[in-house]
Design an enzyme around this catalytic site. Structure first.
Site, PDB file in Angstrom:
ATOM      1  N   ASN A  84       0.831  -1.195   0.000  1.00  0.00           N
ATOM      2  CA  ASN A  84       0.000   0.000   0.000  1.00  0.00           C
ATOM      3  C   ASN A  84       0.871   1.252   0.000  1.00  0.00           C
ATOM      4  O   ASN A  84       2.096   1.179   0.010  1.00  0.00           O
ATOM      5  CB  ASN A  84      -0.964  -0.033   1.193  1.00  0.00           C
ATOM      6  CG  ASN A  84      -2.306   0.577   0.863  1.00  0.00           C
ATOM      7  OD1 ASN A  84      -2.391   1.558   0.125  1.00  0.00           O
ATOM      8  ND2 ASN A  84      -3.352  -0.005   1.414  1.00  0.00           N
ATOM      9  N   HIS A 114      24.246   2.146  11.634  1.00  0.00           N
ATOM     10  CA  HIS A 114      25.434   2.973  11.843  1.00  0.00           C
ATOM     11  C   HIS A 114      26.151   2.520  13.114  1.00  0.00           C
ATOM     12  O   HIS A 114      25.506   2.038  14.045  1.00  0.00           O
ATOM     13  CB  HIS A 114      25.048   4.450  11.962  1.00  0.00           C
ATOM     14  CG  HIS A 114      24.312   4.943  10.753  1.00  0.00           C
ATOM     15  ND1 HIS A 114      24.957   5.413   9.641  1.00  0.00           N
ATOM     16  CD2 HIS A 114      22.989   4.995  10.472  1.00  0.00           C
ATOM     17  CE1 HIS A 114      24.060   5.757   8.730  1.00  0.00           C
ATOM     18  NE2 HIS A 114      22.854   5.506   9.204  1.00  0.00           N
ATOM     19  N   GLY A 141      -0.192  -1.652   8.845  1.00  0.00           N
ATOM     20  CA  GLY A 141       0.220  -0.273   8.609  1.00  0.00           C
ATOM     21  C   GLY A 141       1.240   0.208   9.630  1.00  0.00           C
ATOM     22  O   GLY A 141       1.128  -0.066  10.821  1.00  0.00           O
ATOM     23  N   THR A 164      12.387  -6.097  15.745  1.00  0.00           N
ATOM     24  CA  THR A 164      13.809  -5.946  16.057  1.00  0.00           C
ATOM     25  C   THR A 164      14.591  -7.241  15.910  1.00  0.00           C
ATOM     26  O   THR A 164      15.817  -7.211  15.902  1.00  0.00           O
ATOM     27  CB  THR A 164      13.996  -5.420  17.491  1.00  0.00           C
ATOM     28  OG1 THR A 164      13.429  -6.374  18.400  1.00  0.00           O
ATOM     29  CG2 THR A 164      13.330  -4.071  17.678  1.00  0.00           C
ATOM     30  N   ARG A 179       6.534  -8.816  19.610  1.00  0.00           N
ATOM     31  CA  ARG A 179       6.601 -10.088  20.331  1.00  0.00           C
ATOM     32  C   ARG A 179       5.456 -10.974  19.852  1.00  0.00           C
ATOM     33  O   ARG A 179       4.380 -10.489  19.510  1.00  0.00           O
ATOM     34  CB  ARG A 179       6.543  -9.876  21.830  1.00  0.00           C
ATOM     35  CG  ARG A 179       5.242  -9.332  22.310  1.00  0.00           C
ATOM     36  CD  ARG A 179       5.278  -8.838  23.745  1.00  0.00           C
ATOM     37  NE  ARG A 179       3.973  -8.378  24.188  1.00  0.00           N
ATOM     38  CZ  ARG A 179       3.340  -7.316  23.746  1.00  0.00           C
ATOM     39  NH1 ARG A 179       3.845  -6.565  22.810  1.00  0.00           N
ATOM     40  NH2 ARG A 179       2.149  -6.982  24.224  1.00  0.00           N
TER      41      ARG A 179
END
Length: 186
Positions: A84, A114, A141, A164, A179
């Site tokens: 989308n 970085h 979204g 993550t 999670r």
């Protein structure tokens, strides 16, 4: 190929101000601009631009503009995938999106990272780790996927989640950090 481009493609620390990389980024920016300003009813032109821009753009797939990427040739999209409005693919490393994937609006796929140490960061060193999104995944979204993450087949990631670390196949994950809250029902 320049040394910095070779380093980037190898997943090593590199500096992005390399002339060859600058040329690659300009190519992606120009093609993205054409895509993002094209007549929204001209599906053939949009497909042509995405096929030229991306490393692979699968049959019957669609990415609704606006779309942003660093290089384009590092993003690989499978068949029948739908993204989308507002997809960002920071494809310093490869971004591989499987078949039949559903991507909600304003999703960010971020391969770049970085150094934490101030000196190398100030010297403009950076690197990237690949992202892999399996088949039949649904990213709600505003999902953000961080460098080096793999999301398994059939997994659903709830809106606004920040992924993550890797998610296994066949689960629902939500939150920041994302999670697993349950398995996907058959």
């Amino acid at each position: 190929m320049t040394a910095m481009r070779e380093r980037m493609l190898a997943g090593e620390l590199y500096q992005a101000d390399d002339p060859a990389l600058f040329s690659d980024m300009n190519r992606a920016a120009a093609l993205s601009h054409r895509l993002n300003t094209a007549d929204p009813t001209d599906h053939a032109l949009r497909r042509e631009l995405l096929t030229e821009l991306l490393g692979r753009f699968g049959a019957e797939s669609e990415i609704r503009p606006p779309f942003r990427c660093d290089y384009g040739y590092q993003t690989f999209v499978g068949a029948r995938t739908f993204a989308n409005f507002g997809l960002i693919s920071l494809d310093v490393a490869t971004v591989t999106i499987g078949d039949d994937v559903q991507i909600g609006p304003n999703v960010q796929l971020l391969t770049a990272w970085h150094p934490v140490a101030a000196g190398p960061r100030r010297a403009k060193w950076e690197a990237a780790s690949p992202i892999v999104i399996g088949d039949n995944v649904w990213l709600g979204g505003g999902v953000i996927v961080l460098p080096g993450v793999t999301i398994g087949d059939n997994t659903v990631v709830g809106a606004g989640a920040v992924v993550t670390r890797d998610l296994p196949p066949d689960v629902v994950a939500v939150g920041n950090p994302a999670r697993v809250i349950r398995e996907v029902e058959p």
